[in-house]
Design a protein around this motif. Structure first.
Motif, PDB file in Angstrom:
ATOM      1  N   ALA A 144       0.830  -1.207   0.000  1.00 23.69           N
ATOM      2  CA  ALA A 144       0.000   0.000   0.000  1.00 23.69           C
ATOM      3  C   ALA A 144       0.864   1.257   0.000  1.00 23.69           C
ATOM      4  CB  ALA A 144      -0.927  -0.007   1.220  1.00 23.69           C
ATOM      5  N   ILE A 145       1.928   1.264   0.804  1.00 23.61           N
ATOM      6  CA  ILE A 145       2.819   2.425   0.852  1.00 23.61           C
ATOM      7  C   ILE A 145       3.539   2.592  -0.477  1.00 23.61           C
ATOM      8  CG2 ILE A 145       4.937   3.325   1.910  1.00 23.61           C
ATOM      9  CD1 ILE A 145       3.995   2.102   4.545  1.00 23.61           C
ATOM     10  N   ALA A 181       2.112   6.081  -7.275  1.00 23.35           N
ATOM     11  CA  ALA A 181       1.050   6.886  -7.876  1.00 23.35           C
ATOM     12  C   ALA A 181       1.400   8.372  -7.831  1.00 23.35           C
ATOM     13  CB  ALA A 181      -0.274   6.630  -7.155  1.00 23.35           C
ATOM     14  N   ALA A 182       2.015   8.814  -6.724  1.00 27.90           N
ATOM     15  CA  ALA A 182       2.429  10.216  -6.620  1.00 27.90           C
ATOM     16  C   ALA A 182       3.502  10.539  -7.652  1.00 27.90           C
ATOM     17  CB  ALA A 182       2.937  10.508  -5.210  1.00 27.90           C
ATOM     18  N   LEU A 238       5.034  12.830 -13.088  1.00 27.46           N
ATOM     19  CA  LEU A 238       5.373  12.620 -14.498  1.00 27.46           C
ATOM     20  C   LEU A 238       4.332  13.253 -15.406  1.00 27.46           C
ATOM     21  CD1 LEU A 238       6.574   8.891 -14.736  1.00 27.46           C
ATOM     22  CD2 LEU A 238       7.916  10.931 -15.279  1.00 27.46           C
ATOM     23  N   ARG A 239       3.070  13.088 -15.042  1.00 23.78           N
ATOM     24  CA  ARG A 239       1.990  13.627 -15.864  1.00 23.78           C
ATOM     25  C   ARG A 239       2.024  15.156 -15.872  1.00 23.78           C
ATOM     26  NH1 ARG A 239      -2.832  11.068 -16.768  1.00 23.78           N
ATOM     27  NH2 ARG A 239      -1.592   9.222 -17.194  1.00 23.78           N
ATOM     28  N   LEU A 240       2.436  15.754 -14.753  1.00 22.51           N
ATOM     29  CA  LEU A 240       2.559  17.208 -14.709  1.00 22.51           C
ATOM     30  C   LEU A 240       3.678  17.687 -15.625  1.00 22.51           C
ATOM     31  CD1 LEU A 240       2.082  17.863 -10.880  1.00 22.51           C
ATOM     32  CD2 LEU A 240       0.446  18.322 -12.723  1.00 22.51           C
ATOM     33  N   LEU A 298      -5.197   4.185 -12.828  1.00 27.36           N
ATOM     34  CA  LEU A 298      -4.580   5.511 -12.757  1.00 27.36           C
ATOM     35  C   LEU A 298      -4.519   6.190 -14.124  1.00 27.36           C
ATOM     36  CD1 LEU A 298      -1.601   4.634 -10.366  1.00 27.36           C
ATOM     37  CD2 LEU A 298      -3.778   5.719  -9.761  1.00 27.36           C
ATOM     38  N   GLY A 299      -5.034   5.525 -15.142  1.00 28.18           N
ATOM     39  CA  GLY A 299      -5.038   6.103 -16.476  1.00 28.18           C
ATOM     40  C   GLY A 299      -3.748   5.906 -17.239  1.00 28.18           C
TER      41      GLY A 299
END
Length: 232
Positions: A77-78, A84-85, A90-92, A121-122
């Motif tokens: 989970a961690i 994901a963060a 990366l997407r930014l 997450l796309g």
């Protein structure tokens, strides 16, 4: 138009081969790297490679890096939250990024995990080396001019004396038949310091060896210090 793709970069052999495959694929354009780092140790997770060496690799590759930082012995989970963060960062950087590549070779459960993690997450996972014969792939790595050192050995699968060795033809001939030539089952991990994806080699020195969790034998790798010239 080549599709932009990021790469899960471990600093090792398989991610190097995956990057080379993507660079030679007319369908994709590698634009960034993402690496999981164990923050307390300041090292690439599992591989045990210092962040300073990771940074040296990134300078040679000339690709931006995003780190997913986790604590030691992180739960799934961690890890997934940190990853994901990192993908969000990366997407930014690249709003059109939708694909993330991995150097996985044949473990179907690992591939399924990546797909379950990324799809909500796309993101679409890409596996440029999937299904390749690992013995042939290991020898292609060597013949193409890549150079790597074994940084971690799982001593339940391979003798600790293999850690710190060059990944070369001699090593491949010495591996027990039970060990995959690419270490795909976690038998060993590597650090790449030269190859066609690098502008120039990274010079490394071998440091101390240490056993972790009564199982994993690590060989520390160090960037040699630049000593001032006398009188300079």
């Amino acid at each position: 138009m080549r599709v932009p793709v990021a790469l899960a970069w471990s600093g090792g052999k398989d991610s190097s081969l995956a990057l080379a495959a993507l660079q030679n694929d007319p369908a994709f354009e590698p634009v960034a790297l993402v690496t999981t780092v164990t923050g307390d140790y300041d090292r690439i997770s599992m591989h045990g490679v210092r962040r300073s060496i990771l940074e040296a690799q990134v300078r040679q590759l000339r690709l931006p890096l995003v780190e997913a930082t986790i604590p030691p012995a992180a739960s799934n989970a961690i890890y997934e939250e940190a990853f994901a963060a990192a993908l969000n960062s990366l997407r930014l950087m690249h709003p059109d990024l939708r694909h993330l590549a991995f150097g996985d070779l044949f473990l179907a459960d690992v591939r399924s995990y990546r797909e379950r993690l990324l799809n909500p997450l796309g993101w679409t996972p890409v596996f440029p080396l999937w299904g390749r014969d690992t013995g042939r792939l290991a020898r292609e790595f060597i013949s193409q001019g890549f150079r790597a050192i074994l940084t971690c050995v799982d001593t339940t699968q391979l003798g600790p004396e293999f850690v710190g060795r060059e990944f070369d033809e001699e090593l491949l001939s010495d591996l027990p038949e039970s060990v995959d030539p690419c270490g795909e089952r976690g038998e060993f991990h590597t650090c790449v310091y030269d190859g066609p994806i690098f502008r120039s080699p990274i010079h490394l020195e071998r440091g101390e060896r240490v056993r972790r969790d009564n199982r994993f034998e690590y060989c520390d790798l160090i960037l040699p210090m630049v000593r001032p010239v006398a009188g300079g």
